[in-house]
Scaffold this active site. Sequence first.
Site, short mmCIF file in Angstrom:
data_model
loop_
_atom_site.label_atom_id
_atom_site.label_comp_id
_atom_site.label_asym_id
_atom_site.label_seq_id
_atom_site.Cartn_x
_atom_site.Cartn_y
_atom_site.Cartn_z
N PHE A 13 0.84 -1.21 0.00
CA PHE A 13 0.00 0.00 0.00
C PHE A 13 0.88 1.26 0.00
O PHE A 13 0.90 2.02 -0.99
CB PHE A 13 -0.94 -0.08 1.21
CG PHE A 13 -1.52 1.21 1.67
CD1 PHE A 13 -2.22 2.04 0.80
CD2 PHE A 13 -1.39 1.60 3.01
CE1 PHE A 13 -2.77 3.24 1.24
CE2 PHE A 13 -1.95 2.80 3.45
CZ PHE A 13 -2.62 3.61 2.56
N TYR A 147 5.21 -7.53 16.19
CA TYR A 147 5.35 -6.37 15.30
C TYR A 147 6.10 -5.24 16.01
O TYR A 147 7.07 -4.70 15.49
CB TYR A 147 3.96 -5.91 14.87
CG TYR A 147 3.92 -4.75 13.91
CD1 TYR A 147 4.41 -4.87 12.61
CD2 TYR A 147 3.34 -3.53 14.27
CE1 TYR A 147 4.33 -3.81 11.71
CE2 TYR A 147 3.26 -2.47 13.39
CZ TYR A 147 3.75 -2.60 12.11
OH TYR A 147 3.68 -1.56 11.21
N TYR A 161 24.06 0.80 13.15
CA TYR A 161 24.79 0.98 11.89
C TYR A 161 25.19 2.44 11.70
O TYR A 161 26.27 2.74 11.20
CB TYR A 161 23.92 0.51 10.70
CG TYR A 161 24.20 -0.93 10.31
CD1 TYR A 161 23.84 -1.97 11.13
CD2 TYR A 161 24.84 -1.23 9.10
CE1 TYR A 161 24.10 -3.29 10.78
CE2 TYR A 161 25.11 -2.54 8.74
CZ TYR A 161 24.74 -3.57 9.59
OH TYR A 161 25.01 -4.86 9.24
#
Length: 312
Positions: A13, A147, A161
């Site tokens: 979406f 989630y 990172y």
Amino acid sequence: MSPRAVVTGGAGFLGSHLCERLVSEGWQVMCFDSLLTGDAANLAGILGQEGLRFENHDVTNHLDVDGPVDWVLHLASPASPRDYLEHPIHTLKVGALGTLRALGLAKAKGAGFLLASTSEVYGDPKVHPQPESYWGNVNPVGPRGVYDEAKRFAEALGMAYHRTHGIPVKIARIFNTYGPRMRKDDGRAVPTFIQQALIGEPITVHGEGSQTRSLCYVADLVEGLWRFLVSDHLGPLNLGNPEEIKILELAQLIAALGGERSQIVFVERPEDDPEVRCPDIGLARVVLAWEPEVSLRDGLDRTIAWARESWA
Ligand code: NAD
Ligand code: UDP
């Protein structure tokens, strides 16, 4: 040379709307999507255009890209509660391994990285509205934990990172967004209520419907993502519409707009369903000069008009 972006989850979406925007800005886009919850048809408007390349690929596996890459935009993940509860382990894998692959690619190419994170990192918030500085209230072992914790891990990995390898890392904390191309069966409130209202079925409100959400129209969200991408801002940034509404009121509004006189029925509320949710977008207003422009009424009108055509 035009900028080159890798978009994971680009057939979904939000991803498909973002790919369209990037192509229209003259960017080269390489989209990787496993089609788990997305559909290549979402890219129909730009498939075949020179700026877009699509590959059916699960990004929990190694990502191989030829040539230079300027940005890796990581959107791949089941996103609706129904989808991530149906794919709990995959949701954790794509948040962990998928994010690792996407960051590894950014590092190898000297590219920047944007993560599609979520207001779910705030869990069932004790601070309202939620600013970026709030650490959240998440139940790691509840059903939604798959989630919420996947996205929290992805944020932590992105910042590691950034700190370790100097990669520019942007974290978009996206609040509930709706619009054309949502699946009628993804279980989220807006498409579920619209589908029910269009066919005159009862509208299923969870609990008493006193819980709130703040709903952003997809065009506003994509504008926010675009401005974030081309801004200097790094780290987390809330993107969403601060217009807050109770779920019962949303159901009543959609029932009225659907025109089929749907009744409202009250059904069981899912475990750990957050009580309130509203973005503090003060930071986005300052660093992006951005705020949503489409009212809920207007956005629902547009989405319902699309759904009448597309779900028939
Ligand atoms: P979506 O389900 O339409 O899109 C997700 C896409 O990721 C799908 O096309 C799916 O096939 C793909 N995908 C899933 N696992 C994959 C894998 N392992 N490899 C490659 N592709 C994979 O959902 P959406 O609403 O467009 O959400 C897009 C992103 O934005 C997600 O990361 C979601 O967590 C985030 N987000 C969305 C919202 C919202 O309200 N729509 C709110 C907060 C965050
Ligand atoms: N909801 C509802 N009926 C439905 C689907 C959702 O009442 O058929 C409620 C859900 O419990 C939540 C709110 O609507 O309180 C928003 O749900 P959605 O799945 O759209 O988003 P999220 O919970 O991830 O914010």
